[in-house]
Design an enzyme around this catalytic site. Structure first.
Site, short mmCIF file in Angstrom:
data_model
loop_
_atom_site.label_atom_id
_atom_site.label_comp_id
_atom_site.label_asym_id
_atom_site.label_seq_id
_atom_site.Cartn_x
_atom_site.Cartn_y
_atom_site.Cartn_z
N THR A 74 2.80 12.52 3.60
CA THR A 74 2.20 12.63 2.27
C THR A 74 1.08 13.67 2.19
O THR A 74 0.77 14.17 1.11
CB THR A 74 1.61 11.27 1.83
OG1 THR A 74 0.67 10.84 2.82
CG2 THR A 74 2.69 10.23 1.65
N ASP A 75 0.48 14.00 3.37
CA ASP A 75 -0.70 14.87 3.32
C ASP A 75 -0.45 16.19 2.59
O ASP A 75 -1.25 16.62 1.77
CB ASP A 75 -1.21 15.15 4.74
CG ASP A 75 -1.91 13.94 5.34
OD1 ASP A 75 -2.18 12.99 4.57
OD2 ASP A 75 -2.17 13.93 6.55
N THR B 84 4.41 9.82 8.11
CA THR B 84 4.14 8.42 8.44
C THR B 84 5.39 7.55 8.33
O THR B 84 5.56 6.59 9.09
CB THR B 84 3.05 7.88 7.50
OG1 THR B 84 1.86 8.63 7.74
CG2 THR B 84 2.76 6.42 7.72
N ASP C 184 3.64 15.75 11.73
CA ASP C 184 2.68 15.19 10.80
C ASP C 184 2.55 16.30 9.75
O ASP C 184 2.35 17.46 10.09
CB ASP C 184 1.34 14.96 11.50
CG ASP C 184 0.32 14.28 10.59
OD1 ASP C 184 -0.12 13.18 10.92
OD2 ASP C 184 -0.02 14.87 9.54
N SER C 185 2.67 15.95 8.48
CA SER C 185 2.81 17.01 7.47
C SER C 185 1.58 17.89 7.35
O SER C 185 1.63 18.96 6.73
CB SER C 185 3.17 16.43 6.11
OG SER C 185 2.05 15.86 5.50
N SER C 186 0.46 17.46 7.95
CA SER C 186 -0.71 18.33 7.91
C SER C 186 -0.46 19.62 8.69
O SER C 186 -1.21 20.59 8.56
CB SER C 186 -1.94 17.59 8.45
OG SER C 186 -1.63 16.97 9.67
N1 ASN Z 1 -0.60 12.18 8.08
C1 ASN Z 1 0.60 11.71 7.43
C2 ASN Z 1 1.43 12.93 7.10
O1 ASN Z 1 1.18 13.58 6.13
C3 ASN Z 1 0.24 10.92 6.20
C4 ASN Z 1 1.39 10.19 5.55
O2 ASN Z 1 2.53 10.57 5.64
N2 ASN Z 1 1.13 9.11 4.84
O3 ASN Z 1 2.31 13.27 7.84
#
Ligand code: ASN
Length: 506
Positions: free
Chosen positions: A124-125, A18, A92-94
């Site tokens: 953050t994911d 993000t 996207d880290s997911s």
């Molecule tokens: N979906 C985002 C990720 O993990 C969430 C984030 O970074 N806040 O890439």
């Protein structure tokens, strides 16, 4: 323009998340050009000095010069000079996988000698998973590797991106904390202790079983150096890439879970490891007629490493209750206070190491490799500084018991004795006092009663050749004297003689 103040160099490794996202018709997506668009216009990140580009190894053989920036002078009278290397594909880290972790680790290795510290920008994911994975992959690390991200994009009006990035950059460029860390919302955590706890709050991460390594405030960073782990082997930094995430699974136990469900997972072709998220301190239903236990025992026999971690955030998995003990007896490894993220990545790491036997893997799962778990010895007190003689596990746990007895803390005593793997009732301290000796001069006679009820010996003597009864009498603990006598205690003949002689002398 040169500065009279020193500067440290930090490489920012941009993987996506993000923090760098911009809106698109499909929703937020990672965007390139972060340094130029997100950092350069902000005076917190750019002192306007237009420093020369910095060399970056973009792979093992290619060196490129990338634009660099310099922060204004920090509280520590230094600048941080940095550049940002963006991965060819931003995620996207997911969507990150073991290949992405290797990519980060290899980038750090290729640039290790060129930079004082590394900041990894990441969504953050899965940030807690990546932090955990990297902590195992980066062996004998001597420089700070700080992962961070944000809940809102750096391009958003209200965002945590600037604070998280600036904090990471200043810590990585100022303090030689040789650990893989996660920085978020003013706190620096040990990466492999973290877990994501909020999808929207700026306070998105917690480290439930380990205090922050540092906190920042208006006064600067306060590093808790006592907590920082340092590499103690005489060995250079190396990367151990390619975790085996393809052959591990994670399963959460719930009331009513069918043993066949667990069997189904354990029979996935090629499965080598399972993280079992159990209740409380490691309990799971045993299944009708112990069928679940049989399924687990059979899987362990097939060589699958099963690790028991708790669904609770704090506390530890141990053989406190019968169900956890049953699992332990079936060959399940106690995961103590490992987070699921750390357990999963640690097991993937160990499974990928060449030539490790099943026994070695299970043994290593139960000791701390990178500070990822609280070792039993550290539950109540700290080890002496390295170089000094260290304690055996039995001595350590016994010391914890000693402190609990001295404090008259019956609850802790019971807890330690219930989970006893070290024959605590037979153990002795440096002066050869048993738990009964300690309780005889303690403050809570219920503790003494508890020990006696568990069959602790009343006749064992310490190095000064004294019985617990002698000690209780000496400190005037009449209730303990009565209790011990009730349990059949008597003074040793030498004590009788000494007392007699002393009386005679007087
Ligand atoms: N979906 C985002 C990720 O993990 C969430 C984030 O970074 N806040 O890439």
């Amino acid at each position: 323009m040169a500065s009279q103040y020193p500067e440290n160099r930090v490489l920012i490794i941009m993987t996506g998340g993000t923090i760098c996202m911009r809106p698109s018709p499909e929703g937020l997506v990672p965007a390139r050009g972060f340094l130029e668009a997100g950092m350069k216009p902000n005076p917190s990140f750019n002192d306007g000095s237009k420093p020369d580009p910095l060399p970056v190894m973009t792979d093992a053989n290619t060196e490129e010069y990338l634009p660099s920036l310099r922060t204004p002078l920090s509280t520590y009278s230094r600048h941080v000079r940095y550049t940002s290397f963006e991965f060819p594909i931003l995620l996207d880290s997911s969507s990150i996988s073991s290949a992405g972790w290797s990519q980060i680790a290899n980038t750090i290795r290729n640039n290790y000698s060129r930079y004082d510290g590394f900041v990894v920008l990441h969504g953050t994911d899965s940030l807690a998973y990546t932090s955990s994975a990297l902590s195992f992959m980066l062996s004998d690390l001597g420089k700070p590797v700080i992962l961070t991200g944000s809940q809102a994009s750096i391009f958003a009006l209200q965002s945590d991106a600037v604070d998280n990035l600036l904090g990471s950059l200043i810590i990585a460029g100022t303090f030689t904390i040789p650990e893989v860390c996660l920085f978020f919302n003013e706190a620096l955590y040990r990466g492999n202790r973290t877990t994501k706890v909020s999808a929207s709050s700026f306070s998105a991460f917690a480290s439930p079983n380990c205090d922050p390594l540092a906190k920042i405030s208006a006064m600067g960073a306060e590093v808790n150096w006592n907590l920082i782990k340092r590499p103690t082997a005489i060995a250079g930094f190396k990367v151990i890439p390619d975790l085996d995430t393809a052959h591990v699974a994670c399963l959460r136990i719930f009331p009513g879970i069918k043993p066949e469900m667990i069997d189904g997972v354990l029979r996935v072709p090629g499965l080598r490891g399972l993280i079992l998220e159990t209740f409380g301190s490691g309990n799971a239903p045993s299944g009708e007629d112990g069928s679940l236990t049989s399924i687990i025992r059979a899987a362990v026999k097939r060589g699958i490493v099963i690790v028991n971690v708790s669904q609770c955030q704090t506390g530890s998995v141990s053989p406190l209750y019968a169900p956890a003990t049953v699992l332990g007896n079936a060959g399940v490894v106690f995961g103590h206070d490992l987070t699921t993220e750390a357990a999963l990545t640690k097991l993937s790491f160990l499974l990928a190491l060449p030539g490790l036997s099943y026994e070695e893997i299970t043994k290593q799962m139960q000791i701390s490799l990178r500070g990822e778990m609280t070792e039993t010895a550290k539950l109540q007190f700290s080890h002496p500084a390295s170089g000094l003689p260290s304690l055996t596990d039995q001595q350590s746990v016994f010391t914890a018991l000693g402190y609990a007895i001295a404090a008259g803390n019956l609850e802790s005593v019971i807890q330690l004795l219930n989970g006893d793997q070290f024959d605590l009732l037979g153990a002795k301290d440096y002066a050869e006092n048993t738990a009964v000796h300690l309780a005889a001069v303690g403050t809570n006679n219920d503790v003494l009663r508890e020990l006696l009820k568990r069959g602790a010996s009343i006749h064992v003597r310490n190095r000064a050749a004294n019985t617990p009864l002698f000690l209780a009498g000496k400190v005037g603990n009449q209730e303990a004297v009565g209790l011990l006598r009730e349990a059949g205690a008597h003074l040793h003949i030498e004590e009788v003689e000494t007392v007699g002689k002393r009386n005679h002398d007087m």
